[in-house]
Design an enzyme around this catalytic site. Structure first.
Site, PDB file in Angstrom:
ATOM      1  N   ARG A   1       0.851  -1.183   0.000  1.00  0.00           N
ATOM      2  CA  ARG A   1       0.000   0.000   0.000  1.00  0.00           C
ATOM      3  C   ARG A   1       0.893   1.241   0.000  1.00  0.00           C
ATOM      4  NH1 ARG A   1      -3.024  -3.611  -0.686  1.00  0.00           N
ATOM      5  NH2 ARG A   1      -4.973  -4.129   0.392  1.00  0.00           N
TER       6      ARG A   1
ATOM      7  N   HIS B   1       1.895  -0.233 -10.038  1.00  0.00           N
ATOM      8  CA  HIS B   1       1.039  -1.107  -9.233  1.00  0.00           C
ATOM      9  C   HIS B   1       0.705  -2.402  -9.983  1.00  0.00           C
ATOM     10  CE1 HIS B   1      -1.718  -0.750  -5.508  1.00  0.00           C
ATOM     11  NE2 HIS B   1      -1.373  -2.004  -5.720  1.00  0.00           N
TER      12      HIS B   1
ATOM     13  N   GLU C   1      -2.462   7.447  -7.391  1.00  0.00           N
ATOM     14  CA  GLU C   1      -2.180   6.778  -8.659  1.00  0.00           C
ATOM     15  C   GLU C   1      -3.124   7.296  -9.735  1.00  0.00           C
ATOM     16  OE1 GLU C   1      -2.455   2.590  -7.824  1.00  0.00           O
ATOM     17  OE2 GLU C   1      -0.789   2.633  -6.397  1.00  0.00           O
TER      18      GLU C   1
END
Length: 307
Positions: free
Chosen positions: A232, A278, A261
């Protein structure tokens, strides 16, 4: 009218359309994520309140908090991923919304990429690649993983798989996870503030949104540590990481999860940092397994409601 299912993850079904086909064959109507990125709270709330026929969601990391849930018609949340920190479980219980997740799906993909990124960092692979593309022949001496002390912070399924891979390569693994006692599968469990002072590598695989590595933690590390985060973005205080990079406290970092993001922040300017968008669980095999399981969980949740 067919029940509508909102698809949160922007890449859902890209590896294989089987999960979407299972949904449509079951009589569900699919509502795609119109933004093709992680939904914000406002965007998610708007989608769920404007269409009351949306009664289920295949969730990514969207903020499914009390405010969002109470204004929705959701009956089932099926998280496509290994954690539930973005879902207010108490609120879901209050509103009688069933919640599922896929803890096993991303395990191998995230673990393998973590090891690959760590070796790339320790051997400066990205730096030498860029140098050669600039027609330069610069050899950078790196480090071996064998014999290094690695703190695996968060010792769930992914952390344990990372530990197994590290052990097979000769690293010494020290786990950090307050949910466990003294040892798990032969790996000793330590408090973070104890191991952080002497380990060579710190890799984060914890859930939640609280900072784990902040200014105090970086100051306590020995010089030349490698830091990895595929969990995270909130787990690392970015300004503290940048300060540690500037001082040489951190020799290199791999960051796959960010506060916001898509990421366009200052870490992009550091050659000793590997950044990826990610993609920890983004292997074909892992995505198919995880997405299929998420759909099966969702359908099972509705069967339970009808039953």
């Amino acid at each position: 009218m067919a029940p509508k299912i909102l698809i949160g993850p922007s890449s859902f079904g890209e590896a294989d359309d089987l999960p979407l086909k299972i949904l449509s064959d079951s009589g569900m109507s699919v509502v795609d994520n119109p933004y093709k990125r992680r939904l914000t709270e406002i965007e998610l709330r708007d989608l769920l309140t404007e269409d009351k026929d949306i009664i289920g969601i295949i969730a990514g990391l969207e903020p499914l908090n009390r405010g969002v849930l109470q204004d929705s018609s959701l009956k089932v949340i099926s998280r496509c991923g290994s954690g539930l920190s973005n879902v207010d479980l108490e609120a879901a219980k209050d509103f009688e919304i069933k919640v599922f997740y896929t803890p096993d799906g991303p395990m191998v993909a995230v673990a393998e990429l973590t090891i690959g990124a760590l070796i790339a960092l320790m051997r400066s692979v990205p730096l030498m690649d860029r140098s050669m593309r600039a027609h330069e022949w610069n050899k950078i001496m790196g480090y071996q993983l064998r014999g290094k002390k690695v703190a695996v912070v968060g010792f769930g399924l992914i952390g344990q798989e990372v530990s197994r891979l590290l052990g097979s390569l000769g690293a010494e693994v020290l786990a950090v996870d307050p949910a466990f006692g003294d040892e798990v599968e032969g790996v000793p469990i330590f408090p973070l503030d104890e191991v952080i002072t002497y380990v060579d590598v710190i890799t984060l695989h914890a859930s939640g949104e609280s900072v784990i590595l902040g200014e105090a933690q970086f100051q306590a590390m020995k010089d030349g540590v490698f830091v990895l985060n595929s969990a995270r973005g909130e787990l690392i205080e970015e300004s503290a990481l940048i300060n540690a990079l500037d001082k040489g406290k951190v020799a290199g970092a791999w960051i796959d999860a960010f506060w916001k993001e898509p990421y366009i922040g200052p870490l992009l300017d550091y050659d000793q940092v590997i950044v990826t968008p990610h993609v920890g669980s983004y292997s074909r095999e892992g995505r198919i397994r995880m997405e299929t399981e998420a759909v099966e969980n969702l359908l099972a949740g509705f069967e339970g409601l009808r039953g």
